[in-house]
Design a protein around this motif. Structure first.
Motif, PDB file in Angstrom:
ATOM      1  N   PHE A 149     -71.744  56.264 -39.935  1.00  0.00           N
ATOM      2  CA  PHE A 149     -72.206  54.893 -40.179  1.00  0.00           C
ATOM      3  C   PHE A 149     -73.517  54.628 -39.457  1.00  0.00           C
ATOM      4  O   PHE A 149     -74.469  54.102 -40.036  1.00  0.00           O
ATOM      5  CB  PHE A 149     -71.137  53.899 -39.721  1.00  0.00           C
ATOM      6  N   VAL A 150     -73.570  54.997 -38.191  1.00  0.00           N
ATOM      7  CA  VAL A 150     -74.778  54.757 -37.386  1.00  0.00           C
ATOM      8  C   VAL A 150     -75.961  55.556 -37.926  1.00  0.00           C
ATOM      9  O   VAL A 150     -77.109  55.102 -37.902  1.00  0.00           O
ATOM     10  CB  VAL A 150     -74.514  55.102 -35.907  1.00  0.00           C
ATOM     11  N   GLN A 151     -75.681  56.760 -38.448  1.00  0.00           N
ATOM     12  CA  GLN A 151     -76.752  57.598 -38.979  1.00  0.00           C
ATOM     13  C   GLN A 151     -77.128  57.229 -40.413  1.00  0.00           C
ATOM     14  O   GLN A 151     -78.015  57.849 -40.998  1.00  0.00           O
ATOM     15  CB  GLN A 151     -76.328  59.065 -38.929  1.00  0.00           C
ATOM     16  N   GLY A 152     -76.481  56.216 -40.961  1.00  0.00           N
ATOM     17  CA  GLY A 152     -76.839  55.743 -42.292  1.00  0.00           C
ATOM     18  C   GLY A 152     -76.326  56.598 -43.426  1.00  0.00           C
ATOM     19  O   GLY A 152     -76.840  56.536 -44.547  1.00  0.00           O
ATOM     20  N   LYS A 153     -75.297  57.397 -43.178  1.00  0.00           N
ATOM     21  CA  LYS A 153     -74.730  58.241 -44.228  1.00  0.00           C
ATOM     22  C   LYS A 153     -73.740  57.453 -45.085  1.00  0.00           C
ATOM     23  O   LYS A 153     -73.332  56.350 -44.734  1.00  0.00           O
ATOM     24  CB  LYS A 153     -74.042  59.456 -43.609  1.00  0.00           C
ATOM     25  N   ALA A 194     -54.445  61.798 -41.194  1.00  0.00           N
ATOM     26  CA  ALA A 194     -54.873  60.725 -40.290  1.00  0.00           C
ATOM     27  C   ALA A 194     -56.392  60.620 -40.259  1.00  0.00           C
ATOM     28  O   ALA A 194     -56.957  59.514 -40.190  1.00  0.00           O
ATOM     29  CB  ALA A 194     -54.336  60.986 -38.879  1.00  0.00           C
ATOM     30  N   PHE A 195     -57.091  61.757 -40.299  1.00  0.00           N
ATOM     31  CA  PHE A 195     -58.558  61.751 -40.332  1.00  0.00           C
ATOM     32  C   PHE A 195     -59.046  60.970 -41.552  1.00  0.00           C
ATOM     33  O   PHE A 195     -59.918  60.097 -41.454  1.00  0.00           O
ATOM     34  CB  PHE A 195     -59.084  63.183 -40.376  1.00  0.00           C
ATOM     35  N   MET A 196     -58.485  61.295 -42.701  1.00  0.00           N
ATOM     36  CA  MET A 196     -58.894  60.634 -43.950  1.00  0.00           C
ATOM     37  C   MET A 196     -58.681  59.119 -43.869  1.00  0.00           C
ATOM     38  O   MET A 196     -59.605  58.329 -44.118  1.00  0.00           O
ATOM     39  CB  MET A 196     -58.102  61.206 -45.123  1.00  0.00           C
ATOM     40  N   ASN A 197     -57.481  58.708 -43.509  1.00  0.00           N
ATOM     41  CA  ASN A 197     -57.149  57.282 -43.498  1.00  0.00           C
ATOM     42  C   ASN A 197     -57.994  56.509 -42.497  1.00  0.00           C
ATOM     43  O   ASN A 197     -58.494  55.415 -42.793  1.00  0.00           O
ATOM     44  CB  ASN A 197     -55.664  57.091 -43.196  1.00  0.00           C
ATOM     45  N   ASN A 198     -58.160  57.077 -41.298  1.00  0.00           N
ATOM     46  CA  ASN A 198     -58.895  56.355 -40.256  1.00  0.00           C
ATOM     47  C   ASN A 198     -60.396  56.396 -40.479  1.00  0.00           C
ATOM     48  O   ASN A 198     -61.100  55.453 -40.113  1.00  0.00           O
ATOM     49  CB  ASN A 198     -58.529  56.924 -38.883  1.00  0.00           C
ATOM     50  N   TYR A 199     -60.913  57.468 -41.060  1.00  0.00           N
ATOM     51  CA  TYR A 199     -62.343  57.520 -41.384  1.00  0.00           C
ATOM     52  C   TYR A 199     -62.678  56.416 -42.381  1.00  0.00           C
ATOM     53  O   TYR A 199     -63.608  55.626 -42.173  1.00  0.00           O
ATOM     54  CB  TYR A 199     -62.703  58.886 -41.966  1.00  0.00           C
ATOM     55  N   ILE A 200     -61.909  56.362 -43.470  1.00  0.00           N
ATOM     56  CA  ILE A 200     -62.184  55.367 -44.511  1.00  0.00           C
ATOM     57  C   ILE A 200     -62.048  53.961 -43.960  1.00  0.00           C
ATOM     58  O   ILE A 200     -62.917  53.094 -44.173  1.00  0.00           O
ATOM     59  CB  ILE A 200     -61.230  55.576 -45.700  1.00  0.00           C
ATOM     60  N   ASP A 201     -60.968  53.704 -43.232  1.00  0.00           N
ATOM     61  CA  ASP A 201     -60.725  52.362 -42.694  1.00  0.00           C
ATOM     62  C   ASP A 201     -61.810  51.960 -41.705  1.00  0.00           C
ATOM     63  O   ASP A 201     -62.324  50.830 -41.752  1.00  0.00           O
ATOM     64  CB  ASP A 201     -59.351  52.319 -42.018  1.00  0.00           C
ATOM     65  N   THR A 202     -62.196  52.874 -40.810  1.00  0.00           N
ATOM     66  CA  THR A 202     -63.211  52.562 -39.796  1.00  0.00           C
ATOM     67  C   THR A 202     -64.569  52.327 -40.435  1.00  0.00           C
ATOM     68  O   THR A 202     -65.277  51.362 -40.092  1.00  0.00           O
ATOM     69  CB  THR A 202     -63.311  53.704 -38.766  1.00  0.00           C
ATOM     70  N   PHE A 203     -64.970  53.200 -41.364  1.00  0.00           N
ATOM     71  CA  PHE A 203     -66.279  53.068 -42.004  1.00  0.00           C
ATOM     72  C   PHE A 203     -66.384  51.751 -42.761  1.00  0.00           C
ATOM     73  O   PHE A 203     -67.352  50.991 -42.601  1.00  0.00           O
ATOM     74  CB  PHE A 203     -66.511  54.242 -42.952  1.00  0.00           C
ATOM     75  N   GLN A 204     -65.382  51.461 -43.577  1.00  0.00           N
ATOM     76  CA  GLN A 204     -65.429  50.247 -44.381  1.00  0.00           C
ATOM     77  C   GLN A 204     -65.356  48.994 -43.518  1.00  0.00           C
ATOM     78  O   GLN A 204     -66.060  48.013 -43.771  1.00  0.00           O
ATOM     79  CB  GLN A 204     -64.293  50.266 -45.407  1.00  0.00           C
ATOM     80  N   LYS A 206     -66.296  48.708 -40.350  1.00  0.00           N
ATOM     81  CA  LYS A 206     -67.542  48.562 -39.598  1.00  0.00           C
ATOM     82  C   LYS A 206     -68.657  48.054 -40.489  1.00  0.00           C
ATOM     83  O   LYS A 206     -69.477  47.221 -40.066  1.00  0.00           O
ATOM     84  CB  LYS A 206     -67.932  49.908 -38.973  1.00  0.00           C
ATOM     85  N   ASN A 207     -68.709  48.543 -41.710  1.00  0.00           N
ATOM     86  CA  ASN A 207     -69.741  48.087 -42.648  1.00  0.00           C
ATOM     87  C   ASN A 207     -69.593  46.591 -42.920  1.00  0.00           C
ATOM     88  O   ASN A 207     -70.577  45.840 -42.877  1.00  0.00           O
ATOM     89  CB  ASN A 207     -69.639  48.870 -43.946  1.00  0.00           C
ATOM     90  N   LEU A 208     -68.362  46.160 -43.186  1.00  0.00           N
ATOM     91  CA  LEU A 208     -68.115  44.744 -43.440  1.00  0.00           C
ATOM     92  C   LEU A 208     -68.401  43.915 -42.200  1.00  0.00           C
ATOM     93  O   LEU A 208     -69.064  42.867 -42.267  1.00  0.00           O
ATOM     94  CB  LEU A 208     -66.658  44.550 -43.887  1.00  0.00           C
ATOM     95  N   GLU A 209     -67.921  44.393 -41.061  1.00  0.00           N
ATOM     96  CA  GLU A 209     -68.095  43.654 -39.814  1.00  0.00           C
ATOM     97  C   GLU A 209     -69.570  43.523 -39.462  1.00  0.00           C
ATOM     98  O   GLU A 209     -70.018  42.466 -39.003  1.00  0.00           O
ATOM     99  CB  GLU A 209     -67.361  44.395 -38.688  1.00  0.00           C
ATOM    100  N   THR A 210     -70.336  44.582 -39.704  1.00  0.00           N
ATOM    101  CA  THR A 210     -71.766  44.549 -39.390  1.00  0.00           C
ATOM    102  C   THR A 210     -72.482  43.491 -40.219  1.00  0.00           C
ATOM    103  O   THR A 210     -73.316  42.732 -39.707  1.00  0.00           O
ATOM    104  CB  THR A 210     -72.407  45.923 -39.639  1.00  0.00           C
ATOM    105  N   GLU A 211     -72.174  43.440 -41.496  1.00  0.00           N
ATOM    106  CA  GLU A 211     -72.836  42.466 -42.352  1.00  0.00           C
ATOM    107  C   GLU A 211     -72.390  41.037 -42.034  1.00  0.00           C
ATOM    108  O   GLU A 211     -73.183  40.102 -42.142  1.00  0.00           O
ATOM    109  CB  GLU A 211     -72.566  42.803 -43.822  1.00  0.00           C
TER     110      GLU A 211
END
Length: 516
Positions: A149-153, A194-204, A206-211
């Motif tokens: 997320f921080v690296q803009g990927k 767990a990697f899959m579920n937490n990656y998706i949840d965290t990325f989405q 954080k993106n929403l929270e940032t905006e």
């Protein structure tokens, strides 16, 4: 997650419950049970309870001791049961029913206990594998999501997972070769899910929270006010997420800057740390200041201050996106911050970012000049060459004026018409392109012989004529000289005699007045 092992451990209780239900079941007819029927029911119930408890203990003990399945041989004799439970104090029918129920329940519970220990011995080495993998995968999924997320990927857990494994397998990272194959497989399954579920949840998230956090707007009126932009920084310490709030940007309004209540907003555009720039070293993302009224602009009665949190090189500058390029704004450095003054007048907001110009050279003879700020700014904008000596009080030549104006205007206003013949073109040197631009635009003119005369000084009246052509109105040097006197306490000789020659410092000041 409920495992098969946990379900097996509950079999004894289920068996006991089932037997008790069967024993306690009676006819649905309405007549009351007789004393003898009640005796048999109670004997079966108590016998089942005790047989189940004793059978489970005996079965587990024999299996743990390495003995074979001795379910039938381990059942206590009738004499032992009569003595242990004082059955001779009760009726014969009670004794017989109790012993029968006890033996049946004992054998069932013994076998279940014996077999459960066998299963436990096999599964204990890997039954926690899935949970352990899930714990590790949870943390790594969150961390990988934040890094991307921080690296803009993009939100791509599969790619992130593959990249993670490229840096080392799960077996190598978690020393799984010391465990059983079954444990390794369960660990890998738990980790990946767990990697899959937490990656998706965290990325989405954080993106929403940032905006959502990006919605920073403050109503400004006549009182002193400051608009702050707060940003959350996420850290991982011992596998635990920790948050830190910082304020990378603020916009300060002195009292009496704005009278009509107006909202000003500040937000950061994601993935813009190196936004449309290759010349400078980026030191921030792009931030936008907006005037949130119907016209999108407002008249500032006083300058306002835009400040950024900053630590590092003094070659830093705050740049504004103007005319499809980053334009340096004169930047003041303080402890842990840098700032610019947005001047009084009409303001429509802007896009800003911090860059470091590693190529800028310090010029020695402008530091104590009254126009230091303007000369320095134009040098940082590459309008004026940053040679070791500038000679700010020297009279500017026609070639130098052409270069300064060309560097100021041409990035946003290219020459699209033909250039008249310049008879002394061979004497123009490196200034030829700039001179052709100014002549082509008709901002500067040739003499009666068709010569440009690049080394001649420039008068204030020539500058007036040039500016009048640029802005299609009558521009008087007094506009600049009065402002110069009021702001810089510097008196211009052109205020009294426009036929005199203008200095390089005055031209630098003039450019920043008309071309901010």
């Amino acid at each position: 997650m409920k495992t098969n092992i946990e379900r097996l451990k509950k079999v004894n209780i289920m068996v006991l419950t089932l037997v008790m239900i069967l024993v306690s079941s009676v006819s649905t007819t309405t007549y009351a049970a007789s004393p003898s029927e009640t005796t048999l029911t109670e004997a079966a119930s108590f016998g089942t309870q005790m047989g189940t408890l004793d059978g489970d203990v005996a079965g587990r003990y024999d299996r743990s001791a390495g003995k074979g399945n001795l379910s039938t041989k381990s059942i206590p004799s009738s004499t032992t049961l009569i003595d242990r439970f004082k059955l001779n104090n009760d009726s014969m029918s009670y004794q017989n029913a109790f012993i029968t129920a006890y033996r049946a329940a004992f054998e069932i519970a013994y076998n279940t206990g014996y077999r459960t220990v066998s299963i436990d011995e096999y599964t204990s080495l890997f039954e926690n594998g899935y949970d352990h993998g899930a714990q590790a995968g949870t943390v790594q999924g969150q961390l990988s999501a934040m890094i991307d997320f921080v690296q803009g990927k993009s939100d791509d857990w599969s790619k992130a997972y593959s990249n993670y494994l490229l840096g080392g397998s799960l077996s190598a990272r978690y020393l799984l070769d010391r465990e059983t194959i079954a444990y390794q497989n369960y660990f890998a399954s738990g980790f990946r899910e767990a990697f899959m579920n937490n990656y998706i949840d965290t990325f989405q998230s954080k993106n929403l929270e940032t905006e959502i956090r990006n919605k920073n707007a403050r109503q400004v009126s006549m009182t002193e006010n400051t608009l702050y932009f707060d940003e959350e920084y996420v850290h991982f310490t011992l596998g635990t997420i920790q948050s830190e709030m910082r304020t990378p940007l603020s916009l300060y309004f002195p009292a009496a800057t704005v009278y009509q209540p107006t909202y000003f907003a500040a937000f950061k555009t994601q993935n813009t740390f190196n936004y449309k720039n290759s010349k400078y070293t980026p030191a921030s993302s792009k931030y936008t200041i907006s005037v949130m009224n119907s016209s999108g602009s407002i008249v500032l009665r006083k300058p306002i201050t835009l400040a950024f949190e900053y630590y590092g090189s003094e070659r830093v500058g705050i740049y504004q996106w103007i005319g499809n390029r980053w334009v340096y704004q004169y930047t003041s450095l303080a402890d842990n911050s840098i700032s610019i003054q947005i001047p009084a007048g009409t303001y429509s907001g802007g896009e800003y970012a911090i860059f470091i110009d590693e190529d800028y050279k310090t010029v020695e003879d402008i530091i104590f000049n009254w126009a230091y700020k303007e000369i320095y700014t134009l040098m940082r904008r590459n309008v004026i060459s940053d040679d070791k000596m500038f000679s700010p009080n020297a009279k500017i030549t026609r070639a130098q004026l052409a270069e300064y104006m060309y560097n100021t205007l041409s990035p946003t206003d290219s020459l699209k018409i033909s250039v008249p013949m310049i008879n002394d073109a061979s004497s123009l040197g490196t200034s030829k392109k700039a001179i052709e631009y100014m002549i082509g635009k008709r901002y500067l003119t040739l003499d009666s012989n068709g010569n440009f005369n690049p080394t001649l000084p420039v008068s204030y009246s020539e500058v007036e004529t040039m500016l009048s052509k640029m802005f299609l109105r009558n521009v008087s040097w007094k506009e600049i000289s009065n402002k110069m006197l009021m702001e810089k306490y510097a008196r211009s000789s052109g205020a009294l005699n426009t036929s005199e020659s203008i200095t390089k410092a005055e031209v630098a000041y003039m450019i920043t007045v008309f071309f901010r």
